[in-house]
Design a protein around this motif. Structure first.
Motif, PDB file in Angstrom:
ATOM      1  N   THR A   1      38.282 -29.392   0.144  1.00 57.51           N
ATOM      2  CA  THR A   1      37.098 -29.361   0.688  1.00 57.51           C
ATOM      3  C   THR A   1      37.402 -28.902   2.216  1.00 57.51           C
ATOM      4  N   THR A   2      38.696 -28.347   2.844  1.00 56.66           N
ATOM      5  CA  THR A   2      38.953 -27.530   3.248  1.00 56.66           C
ATOM      6  C   THR A   2      40.183 -26.254   3.672  1.00 56.66           C
ATOM      7  N   ALA A   3      39.399 -25.213   4.346  1.00 56.87           N
ATOM      8  CA  ALA A   3      39.441 -24.162   3.707  1.00 56.87           C
ATOM      9  C   ALA A   3      40.302 -23.408   4.977  1.00 56.87           C
ATOM     10  N   LEU A   4      41.873 -22.585   5.339  1.00 57.13           N
ATOM     11  CA  LEU A   4      42.000 -22.253   6.560  1.00 57.13           C
ATOM     12  C   LEU A   4      42.138 -20.966   6.465  1.00 57.13           C
ATOM     13  N   VAL A   5      40.709 -20.293   7.899  1.00 60.11           N
ATOM     14  CA  VAL A   5      40.211 -18.891   7.967  1.00 60.11           C
ATOM     15  C   VAL A   5      41.438 -17.825   8.054  1.00 60.11           C
ATOM     16  N   LEU A   6      40.992 -16.615   7.487  1.00 59.17           N
ATOM     17  CA  LEU A   6      42.198 -15.903   7.346  1.00 59.17           C
ATOM     18  C   LEU A   6      41.332 -14.447   7.625  1.00 59.17           C
ATOM     19  N   ASP A   7      42.132 -14.438   8.427  1.00 60.93           N
ATOM     20  CA  ASP A   7      42.329 -13.404   9.742  1.00 60.93           C
ATOM     21  C   ASP A   7      42.954 -11.717   9.471  1.00 60.93           C
ATOM     22  N   ALA A   8      42.525 -11.079   8.863  1.00 64.78           N
ATOM     23  CA  ALA A   8      43.849  -9.613   8.033  1.00 64.78           C
ATOM     24  C   ALA A   8      43.161  -8.331   8.743  1.00 64.78           C
ATOM     25  N   GLY A   9      41.991  -8.541   9.573  1.00 66.36           N
ATOM     26  CA  GLY A   9      40.887  -7.796   9.791  1.00 66.36           C
ATOM     27  C   GLY A   9      40.005  -7.111   9.087  1.00 66.36           C
ATOM     28  N   ASP A  10      39.985  -5.449   8.164  1.00 68.82           N
ATOM     29  CA  ASP A  10      38.764  -4.988   7.920  1.00 68.82           C
ATOM     30  C   ASP A  10      38.947  -6.024   6.731  1.00 68.82           C
ATOM     31  N   ALA A  11      38.438  -6.600   5.568  1.00 66.30           N
ATOM     32  CA  ALA A  11      38.886  -7.368   4.457  1.00 66.30           C
ATOM     33  C   ALA A  11      39.064  -5.926   3.613  1.00 66.30           C
TER      34      ALA A  11
ATOM     35  N   HIS B   1      45.677  -6.159   9.539  1.00 64.24           N
ATOM     36  CA  HIS B   1      46.768  -7.558   9.941  1.00 64.24           C
ATOM     37  C   HIS B   1      47.306  -8.171   8.725  1.00 64.24           C
ATOM     38  N   ARG B   2      47.553  -7.883   7.569  1.00 62.13           N
ATOM     39  CA  ARG B   2      48.359  -8.966   6.628  1.00 62.13           C
ATOM     40  C   ARG B   2      49.054  -9.386   6.789  1.00 62.13           C
ATOM     41  N   SER B   3      49.768  -9.174   7.715  1.00 68.53           N
ATOM     42  CA  SER B   3      51.312 -10.285   8.007  1.00 68.53           C
ATOM     43  C   SER B   3      51.106 -11.000   8.328  1.00 68.53           C
ATOM     44  N   VAL B   4      49.349 -11.983   9.025  1.00 65.09           N
ATOM     45  CA  VAL B   4      49.100 -12.502   9.639  1.00 65.09           C
ATOM     46  C   VAL B   4      49.528 -14.502   8.074  1.00 65.09           C
ATOM     47  N   CYS B   5      49.653 -13.257   6.850  1.00 69.75           N
ATOM     48  CA  CYS B   5      49.682 -14.360   5.585  1.00 69.75           C
ATOM     49  C   CYS B   5      51.127 -14.461   5.784  1.00 69.75           C
ATOM     50  N   ALA B   6      52.458 -13.447   5.822  1.00 63.61           N
ATOM     51  CA  ALA B   6      53.836 -13.505   5.704  1.00 63.61           C
ATOM     52  C   ALA B   6      54.263 -15.145   6.159  1.00 63.61           C
ATOM     53  N   PRO B   7      55.768 -15.237   5.321  1.00 58.38           N
ATOM     54  CA  PRO B   7      56.489 -16.312   6.260  1.00 58.38           C
ATOM     55  C   PRO B   7      56.675 -15.742   7.629  1.00 58.38           C
ATOM     56  N   GLY B   8      56.663 -17.014   8.369  1.00 59.71           N
ATOM     57  CA  GLY B   8      56.172 -17.022  10.336  1.00 59.71           C
ATOM     58  C   GLY B   8      55.313 -16.263  10.832  1.00 59.71           C
ATOM     59  N   GLY B   9      54.003 -15.810  10.227  1.00 59.88           N
ATOM     60  CA  GLY B   9      52.901 -15.238  10.544  1.00 59.88           C
ATOM     61  C   GLY B   9      52.204 -16.894  10.870  1.00 59.88           C
ATOM     62  N   ALA B  10      50.898 -16.407  12.000  1.00 62.84           N
ATOM     63  CA  ALA B  10      49.943 -17.341  12.157  1.00 62.84           C
ATOM     64  C   ALA B  10      49.628 -18.513  11.199  1.00 62.84           C
ATOM     65  N   PHE B  11      49.186 -17.545  10.405  1.00 58.48           N
ATOM     66  CA  PHE B  11      47.958 -18.060   8.727  1.00 58.48           C
ATOM     67  C   PHE B  11      48.958 -18.447   8.330  1.00 58.48           C
ATOM     68  N   PHE B  12      49.645 -18.545   7.506  1.00 59.07           N
ATOM     69  CA  PHE B  12      51.042 -18.726   6.769  1.00 59.07           C
ATOM     70  C   PHE B  12      52.110 -20.128   7.461  1.00 59.07           C
ATOM     71  N   GLU B  13      52.008 -20.186   8.769  1.00 61.16           N
ATOM     72  CA  GLU B  13      53.090 -21.211   9.205  1.00 61.16           C
ATOM     73  C   GLU B  13      51.585 -22.240   9.049  1.00 61.16           C
ATOM     74  N   ALA B  14      50.897 -21.981   9.025  1.00 62.41           N
ATOM     75  CA  ALA B  14      49.099 -23.089  10.290  1.00 62.41           C
ATOM     76  C   ALA B  14      49.247 -23.701   8.309  1.00 62.41           C
ATOM     77  N   TRP B  15      48.654 -22.204   7.447  1.00 60.84           N
ATOM     78  CA  TRP B  15      48.785 -23.642   5.756  1.00 60.84           C
ATOM     79  C   TRP B  15      49.897 -24.663   5.489  1.00 60.84           C
ATOM     80  N   VAL B  16      51.280 -24.040   6.740  1.00 59.22           N
ATOM     81  CA  VAL B  16      52.040 -25.158   6.332  1.00 59.22           C
ATOM     82  C   VAL B  16      52.208 -26.415   6.390  1.00 59.22           C
ATOM     83  N   ARG B  17      51.582 -25.789   8.158  1.00 56.95           N
ATOM     84  CA  ARG B  17      51.339 -27.232   8.788  1.00 56.95           C
ATOM     85  C   ARG B  17      50.344 -28.440   8.274  1.00 56.95           C
ATOM     86  N   LEU B  18      49.762 -28.065   7.916  1.00 53.60           N
ATOM     87  CA  LEU B  18      48.262 -28.658   7.088  1.00 53.60           C
ATOM     88  C   LEU B  18      49.276 -28.815   5.692  1.00 53.60           C
ATOM     89  N   ALA B  19      49.889 -28.083   4.764  1.00 54.68           N
ATOM     90  CA  ALA B  19      50.016 -28.978   3.747  1.00 54.68           C
ATOM     91  C   ALA B  19      51.312 -30.059   4.276  1.00 54.68           C
TER      92      ALA B  19
END
Length: 410
Positions: free
Chosen positions: A342-352, A357-375
């Motif tokens: 029911t909770t979704a983390l917003v993924l902003d990598a620029g143009d879909a 800017h998909r490196s936000v999804c890589a280990p160390g990236g802002a999205f990756f590390e936020a998802w891990v913190r939620l986990a």
């Protein structure tokens, strides 16, 4: 639940000395583990040594392998453009040196690949246990760095290449599970010409290759939450890019690479990784890498490649093999129970479409590390693209009631 088939005798070079009895023995060992499918690899230079010549004997041998699997109740997916396997490239001579041409953009090269895929798919179309074609194994690694001799292309050219070859497979074997498979640059590397949108929208399913040596285990350890939930994470990232929220996701490769996952922890890693992946409603299948270890008689493999099998090269079941067999047994007694995300983390990598800017999804990236913190906090989070984060119909269709931005995760 299945395995990527790495023949115990001769590795993928077995096509040069094809021994159907040895193949049958290998398949029997996988059936004994309770697996129900294999993914097999046709070596491109062996099957198509010349652009206008596809060896009938090789195609016939592939058919014998698929039939042997059928006799044992195993379904078979076939990869054609090999392509890249365990650090070695297998590219036909008509694409290299004196005949150098770009496999993705040269019209004659693309015509040759299309003819090859059509031949394999048509030869297998009448076999009920044939699942479908995967265009090739991590073929995107040829498209740019760090490959030492890349075939550069744009994301538009990559999209046209994928679409044409998938269409060829569909015409030759209608209705089968025709897919394409990339290594994780497609999700993580800014500027890579193969894009997340292509991975999640072209073909019958999204395929994922989950390897913790991509920086995850280095940052989080062999048993860290991020490490044992990497496959789960990638499934959620892939689902964010899908146009159809119910699009199936095939965990096509997952393994326990030493020394980042020490051999004595491989079984625990396998169990935890599979259990976490099975919480994903989108998951349609799991194919472990790989069936058998690479024999030490073969030289020059990276050290980690020798020990990834469920079985040794002489057929002994390894601890990871027992763990996978136990998971397969549990799945036969009843389907998994996916978690409600029911909770979704917003993924902003620029143009879909291009994800600059998909490196936000890589280990160390802002999205990756936020998802891990939620986990770590016990949240089974999904993912939603930024341009869909305020789309009420999209959120409702996926059962999402809370949207969280990475900057809000403490």
């Amino acid at each position: 639940m299945g395995a990527n088939y790495t023949p115990s005798q001769g590795w993928f070079h077995h096509w040069l000395d094809f021994d159907l009895d040895a193949v049958r023995s290998d398949l029997d060992a996988l059936v004994a583990l309770g697996l129900d499918h294999v993914r097999v690899f046709a070596l491109w230079p062996v099957f198509q040594p010349n652009r206008s010549f596809i060896r009938p004997r090789a195609v016939e041998q592939l058919g014998h392998l698929v039939d042997a699997a059928a006799e044992r109740g195993l379904d078979v997916a076939v990869d054609a453009l090999q392509g890249h396997l365990s650090s070695f490239d297998f590219v036909p001579s008509w694409l290299r040196t004196w005949h150098r041409r770009n496999m993705f953009t040269d019209p004659e090269a693309v015509d040759g690949a299309a003819r090859y895929l059509e031949t394999l798919a048509a030869s297998l179309a009448g076999r009920p246990n044939f699942l479908g074609m995967t265009l090739g194994n991590e073929v995107n690694q040829f498209a740019g760095p760090p490959h030492p001799d890349p075939d550069p292309c744009t994301y538009e050219e990559a999209g046209r290449w994928l679409t044409r070859l998938l269409d060829v497979c569909e015409r030759a074997a209608p209705g089968r599970l025709h897919t394409h498979a990339e290594y994780d640059a497609v999700w993580f590397q800014d500027g890579h010409p193969f894009t997340p949108a292509q991975a999640a929208r072209l073909g019958r399913a999204t395929t994922l290759h989950s390897w913790v040596f991509n920086g995850t285990a280095q940052r989080h350890g062999h048993d860290g939450t991020a490490t044992v939930r990497l496959a789960e994470y990638l499934i959620q990232v892939a689902t964010a890019w899908a146009d159809d929220p119910a699009r199936p996701v095939w965990l096509q490769e997952v393994g326990a690479p030493a020394p980042l996952v020490p051999p004595e922890h491989a079984a625990a890693f396998a169990t935890a990784t599979l259990d976490n992946a099975l919480t994903c409603a989108e998951l349609s299948g799991i194919t472990w890498w790989c069936s058998h270890d690479v024999s030490r008689e073969l030289a020059d493999f990276p050290e980690l490649e020798y020990g990834l099998g469920l079985l040794t090269s002489d057929g002994a079941v390894k601890p990871a093999g027992r763990a996978v067999a136990e998971t397969a047994a549990r799945l036969r007694t009843g389907p998994p129970r996916p978690a409600r995300r029911t909770t979704a983390l917003v993924l902003d990598a620029g143009d879909a479409g291009t994800a600059p800017h998909r490196s936000v999804c890589a280990p160390g990236g802002a999205f990756f590390e936020a998802w891990v913190r939620l986990a770590y906090q016990g949240v089974r989070a999904g993912a939603v693209l930024a341009d869909r984060a305020r789309d009420a119909a999209h959120l409702e269709g996926r059962g999402i009631t809370e949207v969280v931005w990475p900057s809000d995760v403490k």
